[in-house]
Every structure is written in structure tokens, then in C-alpha cells.
Design a protein around this motif. Sequence first.
Motif, mmCIF file in Angstrom:
data_model
loop_
_atom_site.group_PDB
_atom_site.id
_atom_site.type_symbol
_atom_site.label_atom_id
_atom_site.label_comp_id
_atom_site.label_asym_id
_atom_site.label_seq_id
_atom_site.Cartn_x
_atom_site.Cartn_y
_atom_site.Cartn_z
ATOM 1 N N ILE A 72 0.806 -1.205 0.000
ATOM 2 C CA ILE A 72 0.000 0.000 0.000
ATOM 3 C C ILE A 72 0.847 1.265 0.000
ATOM 4 C CG2 ILE A 72 -0.223 -0.161 2.514
ATOM 5 C CD1 ILE A 72 -2.689 1.451 0.101
ATOM 6 N N VAL A 73 2.036 1.164 0.561
ATOM 7 C CA VAL A 73 2.877 2.352 0.587
ATOM 8 C C VAL A 73 3.498 2.495 -0.798
ATOM 9 C CG1 VAL A 73 4.692 3.591 1.797
ATOM 10 C CG2 VAL A 73 3.328 1.901 2.998
ATOM 11 N N HIS A 74 2.694 2.907 -1.719
ATOM 12 C CA HIS A 74 3.062 2.852 -3.121
ATOM 13 C C HIS A 74 2.036 3.699 -3.857
ATOM 14 C CE1 HIS A 74 3.591 1.180 -7.124
ATOM 15 N NE2 HIS A 74 4.712 0.631 -6.706
ATOM 16 N N SER A 78 -2.097 2.948 -3.912
ATOM 17 C CA SER A 78 -2.984 3.757 -3.077
ATOM 18 C C SER A 78 -3.954 4.543 -3.956
ATOM 19 C CB SER A 78 -2.190 4.658 -2.127
ATOM 20 O OG SER A 78 -1.259 5.429 -2.814
ATOM 21 N N THR A 79 -3.528 4.900 -5.144
ATOM 22 C CA THR A 79 -4.440 5.576 -6.067
ATOM 23 C C THR A 79 -5.569 4.629 -6.489
ATOM 24 O OG1 THR A 79 -2.502 6.709 -6.901
ATOM 25 C CG2 THR A 79 -4.517 6.990 -8.132
ATOM 26 N N ILE A 81 -6.786 2.176 -4.792
ATOM 27 C CA ILE A 81 -7.705 2.044 -3.658
ATOM 28 C C ILE A 81 -8.710 3.192 -3.648
ATOM 29 C CG2 ILE A 81 -7.922 2.297 -1.172
ATOM 30 C CD1 ILE A 81 -6.151 0.339 -0.668
ATOM 31 N N MET A 82 -8.211 4.386 -3.858
ATOM 32 C CA MET A 82 -9.095 5.550 -3.909
ATOM 33 C C MET A 82 -10.216 5.305 -4.892
ATOM 34 S SD MET A 82 -8.622 8.203 -2.105
ATOM 35 C CE MET A 82 -9.451 9.453 -3.093
ATOM 36 N N GLU A 85 -12.620 2.610 -3.708
ATOM 37 C CA GLU A 85 -13.492 3.053 -2.625
ATOM 38 C C GLU A 85 -14.576 3.984 -3.143
ATOM 39 O OE1 GLU A 85 -14.489 5.004 1.364
ATOM 40 O OE2 GLU A 85 -13.859 5.982 -0.448
ATOM 41 N N ILE A 89 -18.549 3.101 -2.735
ATOM 42 C CA ILE A 89 -19.460 3.944 -1.966
ATOM 43 C C ILE A 89 -20.637 4.393 -2.837
ATOM 44 C CG2 ILE A 89 -19.711 6.184 -0.817
ATOM 45 C CD1 ILE A 89 -18.211 4.339 0.937
ATOM 46 N N HIS A 94 -19.004 -1.173 0.807
ATOM 47 C CA HIS A 94 -17.801 -0.777 1.523
ATOM 48 C C HIS A 94 -16.676 -1.710 1.148
ATOM 49 C CE1 HIS A 94 -20.562 1.617 3.976
ATOM 50 N NE2 HIS A 94 -19.509 2.383 4.131
ATOM 51 N N ILE A 95 -15.455 -1.296 1.458
ATOM 52 C CA ILE A 95 -14.341 -2.165 1.093
ATOM 53 C C ILE A 95 -13.566 -2.635 2.315
ATOM 54 C CG2 ILE A 95 -14.062 -1.082 -1.168
ATOM 55 C CD1 ILE A 95 -11.599 0.325 -0.131
ATOM 56 N N MET A 96 -13.122 -3.842 2.214
ATOM 57 C CA MET A 96 -12.332 -4.448 3.265
ATOM 58 C C MET A 96 -10.963 -4.653 2.640
ATOM 59 S SD MET A 96 -13.857 -7.084 5.607
ATOM 60 C CE MET A 96 -13.048 -7.966 6.833
ATOM 61 N N VAL A 97 -9.960 -4.012 3.204
ATOM 62 C CA VAL A 97 -8.658 -4.022 2.542
ATOM 63 C C VAL A 97 -7.660 -4.903 3.272
ATOM 64 C CG1 VAL A 97 -6.776 -2.587 1.740
ATOM 65 C CG2 VAL A 97 -9.072 -1.673 1.778
ATOM 66 N N ILE B 72 -5.592 8.687 1.362
ATOM 67 C CA ILE B 72 -4.728 7.505 1.341
ATOM 68 C C ILE B 72 -3.518 7.705 0.451
ATOM 69 C CG2 ILE B 72 -6.219 6.483 -0.424
ATOM 70 C CD1 ILE B 72 -4.028 4.629 2.094
ATOM 71 N N VAL B 73 -3.673 8.515 -0.570
ATOM 72 C CA VAL B 73 -2.540 8.728 -1.466
ATOM 73 C C VAL B 73 -1.596 9.709 -0.774
ATOM 74 C CG1 VAL B 73 -1.811 9.292 -3.790
ATOM 75 C CG2 VAL B 73 -4.092 8.418 -3.402
ATOM 76 N N SER B 78 -0.631 5.985 4.377
ATOM 77 C CA SER B 78 -0.536 4.609 3.894
ATOM 78 C C SER B 78 0.393 3.794 4.784
ATOM 79 C CB SER B 78 -0.132 4.549 2.421
ATOM 80 O OG SER B 78 1.037 5.257 2.187
ATOM 81 N N ILE B 95 -9.391 -5.403 8.676
ATOM 82 C CA ILE B 95 -9.719 -3.980 8.715
ATOM 83 C C ILE B 95 -10.612 -3.593 7.544
ATOM 84 C CG2 ILE B 95 -7.576 -3.372 9.903
ATOM 85 C CD1 ILE B 95 -6.509 -2.255 7.315
ATOM 86 N N MET B 96 -11.495 -2.688 7.832
ATOM 87 C CA MET B 96 -12.397 -2.156 6.822
ATOM 88 C C MET B 96 -11.998 -0.691 6.671
ATOM 89 S SD MET B 96 -16.064 -3.247 6.755
ATOM 90 C CE MET B 96 -17.301 -2.662 5.740
#
Lengths: 340, 340
Positions: A72-74, A78-79, A81-82, A85, A89, A94-97, B72-73, B78, B95-96
Motif C-alpha cells: 500500500i505504501v506505493h 494507493s491511487t 484504492i481511492m 473506494e 461507496i 464498503h471495502i475491506m482491505v 490515502i494517497v 498509507s 480492517i475495513m
Amino acid sequence: MKQKITIKTIAKELGVSTSTVSKALKDSHEISKETKDKIQAYANLYNYKPNSLALQLRNQKTKVIGVILPKIVHHFFSTVIMGIEEGAIEKGYHIMVCFSNESYAKEVETLKVLSNGSVDGLIVSIANETLKNKDFKHFTDLVSEEIPLVLFDRVVDDILCDKVVVDDVGAGYKATKHLLDNGRKRIALITTPKHVNVGTLRRQGYEKALIEEYIKTDKNLIVEIDENSDVRKQIEFVFNQEIDGVFAVNEIYAANAMRIAKEKGLNVPKDFSVIGFTDGLISEYSSPSITTIAQHGFTMGKQAVELLIERIEKETEVYSPKKIVISSNLKLRESTKPSS
Amino acid sequence: MKQKITIKTIAKELGVSTSTVSKALKDSHEISKETKDKIQAYANLYNYKPNSLALQLRNQKTKVIGVILPKIVHHFFSTVIMGIEEGAIEKGYHIMVCFSNESYAKEVETLKVLSNGSVDGLIVSIANETLKNKDFKHFTDLVSEEIPLVLFDRVVDDILCDKVVVDDVGAGYKATKHLLDNGRKRIALITTPKHVNVGTLRRQGYEKALIEEYIKTDKNLIVEIDENSDVRKQIEFVFNQEIDGVFAVNEIYAANAMRIAKEKGLNVPKDFSVIGFTDGLISEYSSPSITTIAQHGFTMGKQAVELLIERIEKETEVYSPKKIVISSNLKLRESTKPSS
DNA sequence: TGTTAACACGAAACCGTTTTCGTGATTTTT
DNA sequence: AAAAATCACGAAAACGGTTTCGTGTTAACA
């Protein structure tokens, strides 16, 4: 946690049945106005919220989408995921990550846990280790259980499910072509090991562009980075050759390459061009800023989740997997300003 | 989705009751060996997985932790997620993840949805808009419902719950002191509007360090960035003054400041020092690389989730909120190499 | 005035699992 | 041989909702 108020509590308190309460809260015509008013007032007063677990159990759906990412630290992930999500929504999900951390074992475990009914479907980008193993049983099992699945970016064709990818070959081609157009002749490629298919595809684009210019690909100009050992050293290696440009398949490699070039006294972009992949902050803020291939992670995420939700909600029995290809484009910056 | 196999199916198929199946699958001593073998074999064959929703409903817990982040970005957030996820998995939780996108309305909505029983507890970093509004009713409501809550980084004292923060004052102090030690005298501060408390705290540290050196804080050297208008322009403003260093409360501001300094012909770090906050990739890969305050996001996330799970699992009625302060430290890089 | 329709509500099943408490059939004890 | 203990299993309640299908009461109609 405090005792939650339930339909039963309300029913008992007001001397009616649970069915009446349930209907009253849904404004059913079966219930008289006075009773409805009374029940709704009570529910509001005590801040009644229907227990979502009970509903999920009854409806046999959770309105939750599981997302498994390698990391995720990337910027790219992370984009994505945005995008996922936001799309989720919008459709009431909802999302479970979860993260595989590039580990096969953790991917298998996570997939198992999430597929026990806690999610309605899954969006996954495959872990590196899994791509190396080539063991996709956990995915094919999922498919045969008919649990909706969308793979993105790091996908494999053997798994019969929906997919969202970028046009990696085309992107590699565009990047390389751009360097060639700038007059570069000896272009290094910094890529991933072969099992990472996105790397391989981008390489194909690279080679295609070179061939078009009648340039033979030189194995010595290509380095496949092993992330387990010193990345910088491996990139330095390619500078032993005489090169005038580099195409890196992600922005970390690109930033490293540029730094090395500068340390070697090369002037970027005058003597040397750099182009990366993933349009993240590093590319934007390094100096000179780095030309990249923009991957449109947000779009990918959104498309993936829309595909998934369509799949979840369509009850059509016959279903042929779709593959969405997102075209990438060049984001011109200082690192490839035309050499005069 | 394919019809899932349940305990009922097995019971019917094998001509026993559901209780027997349930017990057999748990290897209960109440059930004879033959029956157990038969049932377990059948369950394995058809790949039976207990439905987690049913379990959650029965056990009145989901083993899920809700996480609401402003965005998150962003390297810091992150990294925190990574920590939260790792800590959660270790304790058997998932986690959600949701995002407020810095919006008050979305924060309220998300909090409402997640607190209806779908999670056992929540970890939140407050949205900017909410901090500005100063409307925390949605949080205090949560607290009075006794839903376990941990706030991190962007916290407010009025909400009575566990908190995990970095030592922002100390960090601001360390950063400023470092610049002073390098001989800088006119140090600009690029910070957030006052309602963002982390910015305010870091500013206190900045002022404290200056006071210790008998330097009066100069309002003209401080700029509070409004993210809704052109960030670069606002930062440029401070360069109208004569300055020899800048302390920025995040790495984007720091990178921008350094770029402007370089464009103005200042040599970093010879004539000008830059120090940022959040030890992300930009700081690492920009040139010169930027000295930062490392925030230890991973640690924060892990501490937060551990605190939360302890709270969830401890049934102690009396509970006094804890506040964990994570000390930050300076990560020295090129942008503050001592001016000879 | 008798029949029917509308109204307002309740009983019960259901989602999938666990768990307590029986209970009939053996086996052991006295 | 009678009493007690053990065994192996099932019935039923519970978690918190929804929904189908009665059913008793009142209102409308012929």
C-alpha cells in the motif's frame, strides 16, 4: 460495549410484536398511523440502528468488497484504492482491505478468510511471489465457487475472471519511442524479473519500438531488478555500458537511475534522458522532474469495482469474463526535454 | 454465486441433526468417532467453510476494525494503514478501510454506517473540515454508545477516547533547533491553518526553539497554507522576505520550498536549509534529499490497533482513556548539511 | 342482516451457527 | 437384577432482523 437497542426491545417496551416494529420502521401501509408514529418516535429517541449483521445474514449479502493488494505504501496502489473506494461507496458498498505483502502464503490465507461469506466479491492484484510460483489454485478455486473476482494490473490469463489492466505493451512502446524521437540511441531498460508479467509486457513494447528503428536489442542494456538485493547497485551496473537514456518500469528505479546519472556527471536531460512508470510524487518533485507513463490508477480502481458490482448484482448464469484495457499516456516533464 | 454448503446441507445429507454436525466439526467428545469421521470427511470433500456472518451474529462480534482516514494517497497515512493491518492480522482481526476525503459530511456518514454493528471498533484520523467546523458530535455520540474508538495523529482532546499522536511540539522544536544549530537565523515556517492542530503544535515547537535563542518570531516568516488555492504561490510569498532556511510541516511543502529556493538561485544546503515532516519518498529522492522529521507511521498504526483491541477485548467497566505519544526523530539528509 | 372487503396486527419461518439441556440406549456399579 | 452412570445424539433457543401468511375486528355493501 453498551447494550444495543434492537427491534425486540422496542417491541417489548411498546407492547407490540417484532413484525409490527419492523413494518412500522419501514413505513409499511399495513400499520396504522398512530402505531407507526409511536414506534418511530421511540426508535428515534433511543437512536435505533438496524443491526447490519442480521440483515447481511438474512439477505445473504454483505455489501462489502474485499480488496487484496501486494502493498500500500506505493503511489499506484494507493491511487487504485481511492478509485475502488469511490466506486464502491457510490453503489452502496464498503471495502475491506488486506495486504499480501507480496507473499504467496498470506495471499492464500487472506483469500480463504475473505471467501467465507464476509464479502460479496473480491478485487485482487497478485503478489509477486505467487507470480513466481505460478500456483494459482487459490484463485481458480474461488472462480469455481463462483465468487465474483476481478483481477487488476498484475493478472494472469489462466484465471477465468474479469480483469482490468493497462496497455503495458503500448506504454512501453510509447516510452521508448519518445526517447528515440529525442535522438537517444542506446537506451537502457530497467525492469522486473520475467515472472512479473507487467514488466515483461512493458519490455515487449520497448523491443518493438527499437525494432521499428532497426536497433537490435542489446542484452547488456537490460537489467532485471531483484528487489531482495541492493537495487541501486543493480541499476549502477547498466551504467558500465555507454548509454544515453533509460526507461524504468517504475518511478523508484527511474529516480535511482537519474540520481546515478547525475552523479556520473551526466546532464539530464541534455546528455541523458530518463523516463519512468507510475506517475507519482517522486517523478513530480525530483529535479529535474521525471517524464512518466501515467497509469491512471484511479480509473483502474473505479473500473474494477464497477465490473465487480455488475457481476455481483447480475444474476445471469452465463457469463463471459471481460478484460478492460486502460490506455496509458505519456506525461512529459523535464527529464526528457528534447536535447537541442 | 453458487449455493454454499452449510451445516444444514450436511445434516440432511447424512441423516443427522445440525447440532451433531456442528459438534463433530469441532471434534467434540460427545460425538462417536465413526460419526465424526463421516461428517468431517463429507465436510472436507465439499469444502465446507463456516459462514462467518452467522458466527458474527451469534458471537456478537465481527473481528473487524473500521479505519477512517482523511486520504490515502499520502505516504504517512498509507504507512499507518500498514501498521494497523499488521497489528490487526496478528490478533485475528481484519480492517475495513474508508476515507473521509477531508469532508465532514462523509466522515459523519461513514461513522454512522460503520457503527451499526459491522465493526467491533474504530480507528480514525479526523478530517480537516471537521477540525475546522469543530463539530465532534458524531464522535462523542460514538463514545457514549461505548463503541471502542482510537484517534490518531489528528485528534481533539474533547473526545474522550484513546489517542495516539506524535510529539508534535517536540518535533517542531527539534527541527527548528537543528536549523539554528546550522547557523540559520531567519527561518520560515510553512504550516497549515490554525484549526489543524498538528500544525499548531509544530508551530509551538518552532517558536519555542526560536525563543530559546532569543529570536523573536516574525509573522512575515510564517505562512499558513490554504490547500484550496495555489500552494506554490503561497509558499513563494515567504521568499519575498530574506530567509536562510525553511521548516515545512509536510514533505510536499518542503519539496516545493526547495524547488523555489533553487529557482531563486539559492544553493541548498550551502546558502539555504530545508527541513520537512513525514519521511516519505519525495524527501528521499529529491535532490538534494531532504532532512525530515520521521513520523513513524507504522508504529503509530500498530500502537493504535493494539490499544483498540485491548479495549475491545477487556470487559473492564471502568476505563480511563490513554494517550500514547510517539517520539519523532530527525532524519538527516543533504538539505541541511552544515554550512561550512 | 348477512356477506365481503379492508384494516391492523401477530405467529412463525428463515438466514447459519452454537450451545444448553434433554433423553433413550447402553454399560457399569452395587 | 435394580440403580446409576455414561454415551451419542437431537430439540430448541438464541443472535436480530424480514416476510409470508394467517386472523380477529371493523366498515362497506347487497
